[in-house]
Design a protein around this motif. Structure first.
Motif, short mmCIF file in Angstrom:
data_model
loop_
_atom_site.label_atom_id
_atom_site.label_comp_id
_atom_site.label_asym_id
_atom_site.label_seq_id
_atom_site.Cartn_x
_atom_site.Cartn_y
_atom_site.Cartn_z
N ASP A 106 27.73 46.00 66.99
CA ASP A 106 27.58 47.33 67.54
C ASP A 106 26.23 47.92 67.15
O ASP A 106 25.77 47.74 66.02
CB ASP A 106 28.71 48.25 67.05
CG ASP A 106 30.03 47.91 67.73
OD1 ASP A 106 31.06 48.37 67.23
OD2 ASP A 106 30.03 47.19 68.74
N ALA A 107 25.63 48.65 68.07
CA ALA A 107 24.33 49.24 67.79
C ALA A 107 24.18 50.50 68.63
O ALA A 107 24.82 50.67 69.67
CB ALA A 107 23.19 48.26 68.12
N MET A 108 23.31 51.41 68.14
CA MET A 108 22.94 52.60 68.89
C MET A 108 21.66 52.29 69.68
O MET A 108 20.80 51.55 69.20
CB MET A 108 22.68 53.77 67.94
CG MET A 108 23.93 54.25 67.22
SD MET A 108 25.19 54.88 68.35
CE MET A 108 24.33 56.28 69.06
N VAL A 109 21.55 52.86 70.86
CA VAL A 109 20.40 52.60 71.72
C VAL A 109 19.69 53.92 71.96
O VAL A 109 20.29 54.90 72.43
CB VAL A 109 20.83 51.98 73.06
CG1 VAL A 109 19.60 51.79 73.96
CG2 VAL A 109 21.51 50.65 72.81
N LEU A 131 12.10 50.80 81.12
CA LEU A 131 12.58 51.51 79.94
C LEU A 131 11.95 50.94 78.68
O LEU A 131 11.62 49.76 78.63
CB LEU A 131 14.11 51.40 79.79
CG LEU A 131 15.00 52.00 80.88
CD1 LEU A 131 16.44 51.79 80.53
CD2 LEU A 131 14.71 53.46 81.07
N VAL A 132 11.79 51.80 77.69
CA VAL A 132 11.51 51.38 76.32
C VAL A 132 12.78 51.63 75.51
O VAL A 132 13.27 52.75 75.45
CB VAL A 132 10.34 52.16 75.71
CG1 VAL A 132 10.14 51.73 74.27
CG2 VAL A 132 9.07 51.92 76.50
N LEU A 133 13.34 50.56 74.94
CA LEU A 133 14.58 50.68 74.16
C LEU A 133 14.29 50.41 72.69
O LEU A 133 13.58 49.47 72.35
CB LEU A 133 15.63 49.65 74.64
CG LEU A 133 16.05 49.70 76.12
CD1 LEU A 133 17.11 48.67 76.38
CD2 LEU A 133 16.53 51.06 76.51
N VAL A 134 14.81 51.27 71.84
CA VAL A 134 14.81 51.03 70.40
C VAL A 134 16.28 50.99 69.99
O VAL A 134 16.99 51.99 70.04
CB VAL A 134 14.06 52.12 69.63
CG1 VAL A 134 14.06 51.78 68.16
CG2 VAL A 134 12.64 52.24 70.14
N SER A 135 16.76 49.81 69.62
CA SER A 135 18.18 49.62 69.28
C SER A 135 18.32 49.39 67.78
O SER A 135 17.58 48.60 67.19
CB SER A 135 18.72 48.39 70.04
OG SER A 135 20.06 48.15 69.70
#
Length: 886
Positions: free
Chosen positions: A163-166, A181-185
């Protein structure tokens, strides 16, 4: 022994009380019962208040940590978004993603996602095959539902399985459309609070909650309990705490919002742990009740025992009090008890110091005895400051709590300059603690200076500009004023560093910064962005003409050579691009981008010049970028063909060689001549890849003609100076000759004079290998460069191809013939043949024959033709028109 003696003396001094106890035993029991009940109630209230306060403090602390963490993640996303949108190409960001510009963290992943949901680049292995188009956050960004930071999750990672926050931001294309998109997970542990696990007692927990539920849970053992939905957080999670069996909630809860982000920090302190001292006291008092009952039964003897016990407790209390006083006096914080002073109407008009420790008194430069009883109004505070302090303390009396950091005025009696202040209501007064944080503030200011100041020039740096420019724009917008932004780039400064060294370059940068700073009007801000680039912010710029005057002053400041400490003098020039608010943009990013475009245009037109941004600059830049992208794609798809122009003997017209000329077979435009793309290829470095294509195609075509049993002549291949400086050029020819099984004598290489001017190891190695292979080398466009006679003699070249401008000059008189004769004589003296380029008339041919020119090439013989028409020329062999041959 001394303590025991003091205790015995104390008991002997109170023996008379033992004889009074039998008479007062019943009254004492009742009083003792009331006292115990009161103590239990007060202890219960104090513990609850302290626990509730600790929960609030803990939730606020964790909320601030969440805000800083999410802000850091947002800055990463914004950095990639800005660079992507500025470069218009996510490929330019691949080095930052793959080479670790951002510190690696196994719990944090950065992904660049294209407009179709495919991962372009990622710090996570095996992420390239992932399709994120089905994710809700992708759909929301693509639909344009959000323009800022979108926080999603917790989500199960498709690669990690965890599980992770995006945290995601939309990237816009140049036309404003959706580019990706630029995603930082981050995994749940990344949001863990920065506190020692011992700060939580058994049963305590910290939660980070979003609208979807718990995203991180920290329990008393310091372990992260992971993320989950709101239905199943530990100890109740983000939902209201349920009451216990006795009506007491099992936890004291406090919630704090994480700044401007939709996250909530929840602190839950276990009621069982918090109230344990009270429960212990209650148990002890239960024992005392039994003792009291026994005392009442035993009357006198029991009364004496009770009296002795009370005396003993009084002694212990006195010792505890003395110990507490010693501890407080030795504390690192100043501690005060103050009580309000009321007027006749009951309003608070002042505060009086009722108690303090020695540390607190020393903050005022006094002894404890001198401070006790003093009122705030008696201190020499400046102006209305004392009234502000009284109002703040009165507010704390109403709210029960206040905490802040403040800087003491210069005329304040407080000796520390920066203090942390905490006020807490205690019955009818306030408990006040002051902590000296002057050293901490000094360290913060030093770190801020290091973060925002260029170490070489002492000017503000890029980080400072990123924070200052948005505020300056907001002020200009609020005041209805204009604002100008200039980007200053020193011309050819890299040459100074390369030729004279970094030390000289640094000294010049310092002198340039000083000159620019001296010429700028008051209020204008100069910053160094890095390297040889500076920025100037011009608040209240007025009009473009006024801004241009400041720009002209800066350029004028650099007119005079700069003299360094060693006595050397150096001329430095600069190019400047500018943009204005509001006409050129309403945001800091837009102004900087447009100023950068104007600077690019200024350097392209003439070094040492200045231009303001115009819309057509952006259009030209986009067109240039489109051409570069189209050329890059054409090389990748191999959209190029070769045409061949014959070179013949000047006297007989016999075919001697064919020059391979590249053409772009554009799918929409048809055949594109080299004048439209060679310059772009040279400027961008794509000429190397294009040159390799030409070498491969030419060698393959020679092999094809060889298979047809044609009467072959050598094919000359043009090689750019950039190619000639590459180590791979010689090996490339050797590889292709061997691959197609052709004789090296069928290959010639043409290179301009500038291509062989530099005396480098790469050029020497390529010349040696080409000579070893048996490939002839000709100098193309001879006469337009700077090759010397000694260089031609040293390099042992095979021929000179004289530029067509000299051929055209033959028709203008004897001077052209004299110059041409000198070239022919020099070449023949060095053992080189001479080829005349651009021969178009029979008159030019006749003069060249008279001058002894060896070969000619031009439209008089033939235009460049496709490969399938070359066979006819080879079979024909003699290509002169009959009249010209005569």
């Amino acid at each position: 022994m001394a303590m025991l003696a003091r205790r015995l003396d104390y008991l002997r001094g109170n023996l008379k009380l033992l004889f009074l106890c039998p008479c007062l035993v019943l009254l004492t029991g009742a009083v003792a019962w009331a006292i115990m009940a009161s103590m239990l109630a007060e202890e219960n209230a104090a513990l609850r208040a302290a626990t509730e306060r600790d929960a609030v403090i803990l939730s606020r602390q964790y909320a601030r940590e969440l805000e800083r963490t999410v802000s850091h993640l947002d800055q990463i996303a914004l950095g990639f978004k800005y660079q992507w949108e500025r470069a218009c190409d996510a490929a330019a960001l691949a080095p930052q993603v793959s080479t670790g510009v951002y510190p690696p963290d196994e719990r944090l992943y950065i992904l660049l996602v294209d407009r179709d949901g495919r991962v372009l680049h990622a710090t996570l292995d095996k992420a390239d095959a992932v399709d994120l188009s089905g994710r809700d956050y992708f759909k929301a960004h693509k639909a344009g539902g959000t323009q800022g930071l979108l926080i999603s999750g917790p989500l199960r990672g498709r690669v990690t399985g965890r599980d992770a926050m995006v945290f995601s931001r939309r990237v816009n294309a140049a036309d404003g459309g959706f580019a990706g998109l630029v995603l930082v997970s981050v995994e749940s542990g990344y949001l863990a609070p920065l506190l020692d696990g011992r700060a939580l007692r058994p049963g305590d927990f910290l939660l980070a909650c979003s609208a979807a539920g718990v995203i991180h849970a920290q329990q008393a053992d310091g372990q992260a309990a992971g993320a989950g939905r709101a239905s199943s957080p530990p100890a109740g999670g983000c939902a209201p705490d349920a009451a216990g069996a006795a009506g007491e909630p099992p936890h004291f809860l406090a919630r704090s919002s994480a700044g401007g982000y939709p996250l909530t920090a929840v602190a839950g302190l276990s009621a069982a742990s918090a109230m344990a001292p009270w429960m212990a006291m209650q148990a002890r008092f239960a024992q005392v009740k039994l003792g009291v009952a026994a005392l009442l039964a035993l009357l006198g003897v029991a009364g004496m025992a009770i009296t002795a016990r009370l005396l003993w407790r009084r002694l212990q209390a006195e010792e505890v009090k003395n110990t507490y006083r010693m501890a407080v006096d030795a504390a690192r914080e100043g501690f005060y008890m103050v009580r309000p002073v009321h007027d006749a109407a009951g309003a608070i008009v002042d505060f009086e110091v009722a108690d303090c420790n020695q540390r607190g008194a020393s903050y005022y430069g006094l002894d404890r005895g001198q401070l006790l009883g003093r009122r705030f109004g008696s201190f020499a505070y400046p102006g209305a400051y004392v009234q502000e302090v009284i109002r703040l303390f009165a507010g704390a009396m109403e709210t029960g709590y206040h905490e802040d950091e403040f800087q003491a005025p210069d005329s304040s009696p407080l000796q520390p300059r920066w203090l942390h202040r905490r006020l807490m209501r205690s019955q009818d007064g306030l408990a006040v603690t002051l902590r000296d944080i002057s050293d901490l503030k000094a360290q913060e200011q030093m770190l801020s200076r290091l973060a925002n100041e260029d170490q070489l020039t002492g000017l503000p740096n890029r980080n400072w500009l990123a924070g200052y420019l948005p505020d300056a724009l907001a002020a200009a917008r609020a005041g209805g004023e204009r604002l100008g932004l200039l980007l200053v780039d020193l011309d050819n400064f890299k040459d100074i560093n390369d030729a004279l060294g970094l030390a000289v370059g640094d000294a010049l940068l310092q002198s340039v910064a000083q000159r620019l700073r001296e010429r700028l009007p008051a209020g204008h801000c100069l910053a160094r962005l890095g390297g040889d680039e500076f920025a100037v912010v011009m608040p209240a710029a007025g009009c473009r003409e006024q801004a241009a005057q400041a720009t002209a002053a800066m350029l004028e400041a650099l007119d005079a050579p700069i003299e360094l400490a060693d006595g050397s003098r150096h001329a430095v020039r600069a190019s400047i691009g500018g943009s204005m608010f509001p006409e050129d943009g309403g945001s800091a990013d837009t102004l900087q981008r447009h100023a950068d475009i104007a600077l690019y245009e200024a350097k392209a037109r003439a070094r040492g010049s200045f231009l303001f941004f115009h819309a057509e600059f952006s259009e030209r830049l986009l067109l240039r970028l489109e051409r570069e992208q189209a050329l890059r794609a054409a090389i990748a798809r191999d959209e190029f063909v070769l045409h061949y122009q014959p070179r013949v003997d000047a006297m007989t017209g016999e075919l001697r060689s064919m020059e391979a000329l590249v053409r772009w077979q554009h799918p929409q435009r048809g055949v594109v001549p080299p004048l439209e793309f060679i310059e772009t290829a040279e400027r961008t470095g794509m000429i190397v890849a294009l040159g390799e294509l030409v070498i491969m195609k030419a060698c393959a075509q020679i092999a094809a003609w060889q298979a047809q049993d044609l009467r072959l002549v050598p094919v000359s291949i043009n090689v750019s100076p950039r190619q000639f400086s590459e180590k791979s050029l010689g090996p490339m020819f050797a590889e292709q000759i061997a691959l197609h099984r052709i004789d090296a004598s069928l290959v010639e290489v043409e290179v301009t004079e500038s291509g062989i001017m530099a005396d480098t190891d790469e050029i020497a190695a390529n010349l040696a290998l080409l000579e070893q292979l048996g490939i002839r080398l000709l100098v193309d466009d001879f006469g337009t460069g700077y090759a010397s006679l000694s260089q031609l003699q040293r390099l042992r070249l095979d021929g000179l191809k004289v530029d067509r401008s000299f051929t055209t000059a033959l028709a203008r008189g004897r001077e052209g013939e004299v110059f041409y004769r000198a070239i022919v004589s020099m070449a023949h003296a060095l053992g080189m043949s001479v080829v005349a380029e651009g021969v178009e008339t029979a008159a030019e041919l006749q003069v060249l024959q008279k001058l002894g020119c060896d070969e000619i090439q031009g439209y008089l013989v033939s235009r460049p033709v496709p490969a399938d028409e070359v066979a006819a020329l080879m079979e024909r062999r003699y290509l002169f028109p009959h009249k010209a041959a005569a």
